[in-house]
Design a protein around this motif. Structure first.
Motif, PDB file in Angstrom:
ATOM      1  N   SER A 156      78.283  83.062 109.765  1.00 42.97           N
ATOM      2  CA  SER A 156      79.190  82.015 110.224  1.00 42.97           C
ATOM      3  C   SER A 156      80.155  81.632 109.109  1.00 42.97           C
ATOM      4  CB  SER A 156      78.408  80.777 110.695  1.00 42.97           C
ATOM      5  OG  SER A 156      77.660  80.218 109.618  1.00 42.97           O
ATOM      6  N   SER A 173      86.341  77.636 113.179  1.00 46.75           N
ATOM      7  CA  SER A 173      85.009  78.129 112.817  1.00 46.75           C
ATOM      8  C   SER A 173      84.759  79.451 113.524  1.00 46.75           C
ATOM      9  CB  SER A 173      83.928  77.119 113.215  1.00 46.75           C
ATOM     10  OG  SER A 173      84.079  75.908 112.500  1.00 46.75           O
ATOM     11  N   SER A 175      81.486  82.364 114.302  1.00 42.24           N
ATOM     12  CA  SER A 175      80.043  82.578 114.267  1.00 42.24           C
ATOM     13  C   SER A 175      79.693  83.784 115.118  1.00 42.24           C
ATOM     14  CB  SER A 175      79.306  81.339 114.798  1.00 42.24           C
ATOM     15  OG  SER A 175      77.928  81.608 114.978  1.00 42.24           O
TER      16      SER A 175
END
Length: 213
Positions: A156, A173, A175
């Motif tokens: 991540s 973000s 992941s």
């Protein structure tokens, strides 16, 4: 220019070889020794051949025996052990050929090994499709316009911002369980990537992508 090592490992054999004079040290694992020999690679260029020799006897009339380094530790892969030898010889930069292709568990294992060395060695993999490596938290890559650029979180990445990509990120973000950044491409010659937390693997395509007319 920093001294650089070239390491061949036992994945898909490269279709072409780089310029040898760019490297201070050239080495291979025992599995890669097969395809180098079959491709008439100049074996005198090799500094060492290492491994547990489960795929090679460790003996060859064309190479002086002192170049074979037996590394029998079964808790580590031959790639891992070869990197240890290279690091012990003082190198910080390693280009790797033969890291992908073949059995995919080997490929994933090679990425995991490189991840373990990322704070000590700058390891860059090359194959027929791309160059790929773990990147620091602030980087600019050059001469990439119209090339595929894939970002793969490991596992991540937080607060990532990119500039110069067709689909940019702004304080986002990534992941492996939700959103990854693969199959993007560069619209500028320079691409900048910054992130705050985590680890990130980048793949840069070898060739420019065809443009729509």
């Amino acid at each position: 220019m920093a001294e650089k090592a070239l390491l061949f490992i036992n994945g898909e054999p490269p279709k072409s070889f780089p310029e040898y004079q760019d490297y201070t040290l050239i080495a291979c694992t025992d599995g890669a020794f097969h395809y180098l020999k079959n491709r008439n690679f100049p074996l005198d260029q090799l500094a060492f051949i290492s491994g547990d020799f489960d795929s090679h006897s460790g003996k060859d009339e064309g190479i002086h025996h002192k170049k074979f380094i037996h590394t029998p530790d079964q808790d580590k892969t031959d790639f891992h052990k070869a990197l240890e030898i290279i690091a012990d010889r003082g190198f910080k930069n390693v280009d790797v050929l033969g890291g992908s292709g073949g059995e995919q568990d080997h490929f994933l294992g090679n990425l995991t090994v490189a991840f373990g060395f990322k704070d000590h060695l700058d390891i860059r993999f090359y194959d027929e499709f791309s160059e790929y490596y773990f990147i620091p938290k602030n980087i600019i890559i050059h001469q990439v316009k119209n090339k595929m650029v894939s970002l793969y979180p490991f596992p991540s990445v937080e607060n990532i911002t990119t500039k110069g990509l067709n689909w940019p990120l702004s304080h986002g973000s990534l992941s492996i369980t939700s959103r990854i950044g693969t199959r993007n491409f560069a619209v500028e010659d320079e691409v900048s990537i910054q992130y705050e937390k985590g680890d990130l693997l980048i793949f840069v395509g070898k060739n420019t992508l065809p443009q729509e007319t």
